[in-house]
Every structure is written in C-alpha cells, then in structure tokens.
Write a protein that holds these residues in place. Structure first.
Motif, PDB file in Angstrom:
ATOM      1  N   LEU A 243       1.767 -11.770   4.317  1.00  0.00           N
ATOM      2  CA  LEU A 243       0.978 -11.968   2.940  1.00  0.00           C
ATOM      3  C   LEU A 243       1.241 -12.978   2.133  1.00  0.00           C
ATOM      4  N   HIS A 244       2.614 -13.265   1.958  1.00  0.00           N
ATOM      5  CA  HIS A 244       3.256 -14.442   1.297  1.00  0.00           C
ATOM      6  C   HIS A 244       2.734 -15.726   1.791  1.00  0.00           C
ATOM      7  N   ARG A 245       2.690 -15.699   3.221  1.00  0.00           N
ATOM      8  CA  ARG A 245       2.134 -17.335   3.995  1.00  0.00           C
ATOM      9  C   ARG A 245       0.787 -17.391   3.577  1.00  0.00           C
ATOM     10  N   ARG A 246       0.068 -16.049   3.572  1.00  0.00           N
ATOM     11  CA  ARG A 246      -1.570 -16.353   3.320  1.00  0.00           C
ATOM     12  C   ARG A 246      -1.731 -16.517   1.891  1.00  0.00           C
ATOM     13  N   GLY A 247      -0.864 -16.606   0.889  1.00  0.00           N
ATOM     14  CA  GLY A 247      -1.019 -17.056  -0.452  1.00  0.00           C
ATOM     15  C   GLY A 247      -1.150 -15.732  -1.422  1.00  0.00           C
ATOM     16  N   HIS A 248      -0.802 -14.619  -0.735  1.00  0.00           N
ATOM     17  CA  HIS A 248      -0.991 -13.249  -1.805  1.00  0.00           C
ATOM     18  C   HIS A 248       0.213 -12.824  -2.184  1.00  0.00           C
ATOM     19  N   ASP A 249       0.182 -12.010  -3.392  1.00  0.00           N
ATOM     20  CA  ASP A 249       1.309 -11.440  -4.218  1.00  0.00           C
ATOM     21  C   ASP A 249       1.585 -10.266  -3.610  1.00  0.00           C
ATOM     22  N   VAL A 250       2.679  -9.949  -3.134  1.00  0.00           N
ATOM     23  CA  VAL A 250       3.388  -8.873  -2.870  1.00  0.00           C
ATOM     24  C   VAL A 250       3.917  -8.040  -4.121  1.00  0.00           C
ATOM     25  N   VAL A 251       3.565  -7.263  -4.921  1.00  0.00           N
ATOM     26  CA  VAL A 251       4.317  -6.911  -6.153  1.00  0.00           C
ATOM     27  C   VAL A 251       5.099  -6.036  -6.010  1.00  0.00           C
ATOM     28  N   ALA A 252       5.144  -4.957  -4.949  1.00  0.00           N
ATOM     29  CA  ALA A 252       6.118  -3.970  -4.703  1.00  0.00           C
ATOM     30  C   ALA A 252       5.870  -3.588  -2.991  1.00  0.00           C
ATOM     31  N   ALA A 253       7.185  -3.368  -2.491  1.00  0.00           N
ATOM     32  CA  ALA A 253       7.391  -2.850  -1.147  1.00  0.00           C
ATOM     33  C   ALA A 253       8.164  -1.690  -1.163  1.00  0.00           C
ATOM     34  N   VAL A 254       7.699  -0.395  -1.082  1.00  0.00           N
ATOM     35  CA  VAL A 254       8.707   0.628  -0.972  1.00  0.00           C
ATOM     36  C   VAL A 254       8.340   1.515   0.199  1.00  0.00           C
TER      37      VAL A 254
ATOM     38  N   LYS B 209      -2.325   0.796  13.255  1.00  0.00           N
ATOM     39  CA  LYS B 209      -1.216  -0.537  13.651  1.00  0.00           C
ATOM     40  C   LYS B 209      -1.682  -0.967  15.075  1.00  0.00           C
ATOM     41  N   ASP B 210      -1.519  -0.133  15.973  1.00  0.00           N
ATOM     42  CA  ASP B 210      -1.662  -0.675  17.441  1.00  0.00           C
ATOM     43  C   ASP B 210      -3.138  -1.416  17.762  1.00  0.00           C
ATOM     44  N   ARG B 211      -4.166  -1.215  16.913  1.00  0.00           N
ATOM     45  CA  ARG B 211      -5.261  -1.834  17.296  1.00  0.00           C
ATOM     46  C   ARG B 211      -5.696  -3.083  16.458  1.00  0.00           C
ATOM     47  N   VAL B 212      -4.506  -3.591  15.699  1.00  0.00           N
ATOM     48  CA  VAL B 212      -4.804  -4.855  14.781  1.00  0.00           C
ATOM     49  C   VAL B 212      -4.435  -5.811  15.794  1.00  0.00           C
ATOM     50  N   ALA B 213      -5.150  -6.787  16.411  1.00  0.00           N
ATOM     51  CA  ALA B 213      -4.578  -7.467  17.288  1.00  0.00           C
ATOM     52  C   ALA B 213      -4.298  -9.031  16.705  1.00  0.00           C
ATOM     53  N   ASP B 214      -4.797  -9.269  15.658  1.00  0.00           N
ATOM     54  CA  ASP B 214      -4.856 -10.603  14.796  1.00  0.00           C
ATOM     55  C   ASP B 214      -4.449 -10.493  13.396  1.00  0.00           C
ATOM     56  N   VAL B 215      -3.634 -11.233  12.849  1.00  0.00           N
ATOM     57  CA  VAL B 215      -3.247 -11.413  11.540  1.00  0.00           C
ATOM     58  C   VAL B 215      -4.594 -11.488  10.430  1.00  0.00           C
ATOM     59  N   SER B 216      -5.122 -12.523  11.061  1.00  0.00           N
ATOM     60  CA  SER B 216      -6.495 -12.702  10.255  1.00  0.00           C
ATOM     61  C   SER B 216      -7.563 -11.599   9.958  1.00  0.00           C
ATOM     62  N   GLU B 217      -7.426 -10.733  11.079  1.00  0.00           N
ATOM     63  CA  GLU B 217      -8.451  -9.442  11.119  1.00  0.00           C
ATOM     64  C   GLU B 217      -7.833  -8.428   9.867  1.00  0.00           C
ATOM     65  N   PHE B 218      -6.326  -8.556   9.761  1.00  0.00           N
ATOM     66  CA  PHE B 218      -5.795  -7.571   8.922  1.00  0.00           C
ATOM     67  C   PHE B 218      -5.856  -8.138   7.594  1.00  0.00           C
ATOM     68  N   VAL B 219      -5.653  -9.291   7.401  1.00  0.00           N
ATOM     69  CA  VAL B 219      -5.913  -9.917   5.921  1.00  0.00           C
ATOM     70  C   VAL B 219      -7.437  -9.854   5.603  1.00  0.00           C
ATOM     71  N   ASP B 220      -8.274 -10.171   6.494  1.00  0.00           N
ATOM     72  CA  ASP B 220      -9.544 -10.062   6.151  1.00  0.00           C
ATOM     73  C   ASP B 220     -10.104  -8.712   5.552  1.00  0.00           C
ATOM     74  N   ALA B 221      -9.555  -7.776   6.313  1.00  0.00           N
ATOM     75  CA  ALA B 221      -9.792  -6.233   5.881  1.00  0.00           C
ATOM     76  C   ALA B 221      -9.214  -6.071   4.410  1.00  0.00           C
ATOM     77  N   LEU B 222      -8.051  -6.425   4.204  1.00  0.00           N
ATOM     78  CA  LEU B 222      -7.685  -6.351   2.855  1.00  0.00           C
ATOM     79  C   LEU B 222      -8.389  -7.194   1.770  1.00  0.00           C
ATOM     80  N   GLU B 223      -9.086  -8.193   2.096  1.00  0.00           N
ATOM     81  CA  GLU B 223      -9.840  -8.863   1.025  1.00  0.00           C
ATOM     82  C   GLU B 223     -11.232  -8.251   1.011  1.00  0.00           C
TER      83      GLU B 223
END
Length: 220
Positions: free
Chosen positions: A20-31, A112-126
């Motif tokens: 997520l950092h590589r894609r320019g997003h801000d991870v404000v917390a990871a717990v 998790k096992d069905r997300v084949a591409d990072v772009s697909e995951f980031v697109d879902a978040l957006e």
C-alpha cells in the motif's frame, strides 16, 4: 487513501503495509486484533482525520472465530460511513449477512486465496473508499445458498440474474453491457426490471443498486 489494517498474521500485515505504501497510500495503523482497530478508529475520528477503509481479517485473537466480523459490525455501528474490507480465507455467512443488511455501501468482502493481482486488491479498496460494494463471487454464491427466502429472486429472468450478479461485483452499466454483449439501453431496461421485481422503494439510482445487491445476497 488513509487505511487501517487488522490482521493477526505478521507477515501478511507487513506485506499489506509495504504494497500500500508503494502505491502511495497511507497506512495509519496496523494491528493484530479488533479491539485495537476500534480504538484507532475512535482516535482518528476524534482528531477529524478518519480512515477511508479498514482492512479486517475475520479470524483473529482471542478465539480466532468471528472477531473480525464483530469488529466490522461495531465499527459500522459507530461510524456508518467508514469503509470496511473483510479480507479472509473464509466465508462466514451469518455475520456477513448482518453486516450487509444495513447500509451496504463502502463494504467489501474478498477471499485471500482468490486475489490474484495486487492491482485488483488496491482497486477494490479504492472502490470501497468511493462508497461502492465489492464482493468476491464465491462470497456471493455462499450467501445465496444460505438465503432463507428465494421467492423474489425466482421472479428474475436468467438475463436479469446475470446483470444483478455483475452489479454485485461492482460493475458499471457500461461494463455490464460489454461483458454481456448488450446495448446500454438493454442493461438499463434489465436493471429497471430488477428493481421492480425485488420491490425496491423509489430512491436515487445508486442507493437502489446497493439495495438490489443486498436483496440478491440475502432474501429476508
């Protein structure tokens, strides 16, 4: 985007932070648990800088059963517009249905096992941050099988079912038309028919789409 992560696997948690950092997003917390995530959400909201999306695993400490879903329900109860992405290896139909029964906008559920591409995951978040509903087809399938009442769905034609399934995947009208080789007018006609057969109240089109998807996922 401003993103919070609740994931008990340290390796996966660090991997999500890095991508997520590589894609320019801000991870404000990871717990690693829901209690801490809710605390972070409260702090961010009080500071006037709420997160756009929380990525939540389902099975976390202390019991490793449904903590993530319970956290998502509480999070949405406190902050109804807070985006939520359930990210798990499992489909938990009971609380997922409860989560979707409210306002299903800005909610996602990916396996998790069905997300084949990072772009697909980031697109879902957006898309979730923009207020859309994003659901894995397998999640849709299992929620449908758990539905106690299929009467309204049985009124849909096969084509209307195809259109509604693509709506559930977050596709726009133009994307649906391209996927099913239909004209834009034919897609609009099918969607209008779906709204009528599912007895949806008159409202803005975007909200009716969400209601149609939720009704598709669980007839109650």
């Amino acid at each position: 985007m401003r993103i919070a992560i609740a994931e008990d696997s340290a390796i996966l948690r660090d991997g999500l932070i890095a991508l997520l950092h590589r894609r320019g997003h801000d991870v404000v917390a990871a717990v690693d648990n829901g209690t801490e995530l809710l605390a972070v959400a409260g702090e961010q909201a009080d500071a006037g800088t709420p997160c756009d999306v929380a990525v939540i695993d389902i099975r976390m400490p202390p019991t490793f059963t449904d903590e993530g879903l319970r956290t998502a329900l509480e999070l949405r109860g406190r902050y109804p517009e807070h985006g939520v992405l359930l990210f798990s290896q499992y489909v938990e139909t009971r609380f997922a249905t409860e989560l979707l029964r409210g306002d299903a906008r800005a909610i996602g559920y990916l396996l998790k096992d069905r997300v084949a591409d990072v772009s697909e995951f980031v697109d879902a978040l957006e898309r979730i941050a923009a207020g859309q509903t994003v659901l894995d087809p397998e999640v849709i399938s299992q929620l449908l099988r758990s539905s106690p009442d299929r009467a309204a769905l049985d009124r849909l034609t096969p084509r209307e079912r195809e259109v509604l399934e693509l709506m559930a995947l977050g596709r726009t009208n133009s994307a649906i038309a391209k996927s099913l080789y239909l004209s834009a007018g034919a897609v609009e006609k099918n969607i209008s028919s779906i709204f009528g057969k599912l007895d949806l109240p008159s409202d803005d089109a975007a909200h009716r789409r969400v209601l149609a998807v939720v009704r598709y996922l669980q007839q109650a």
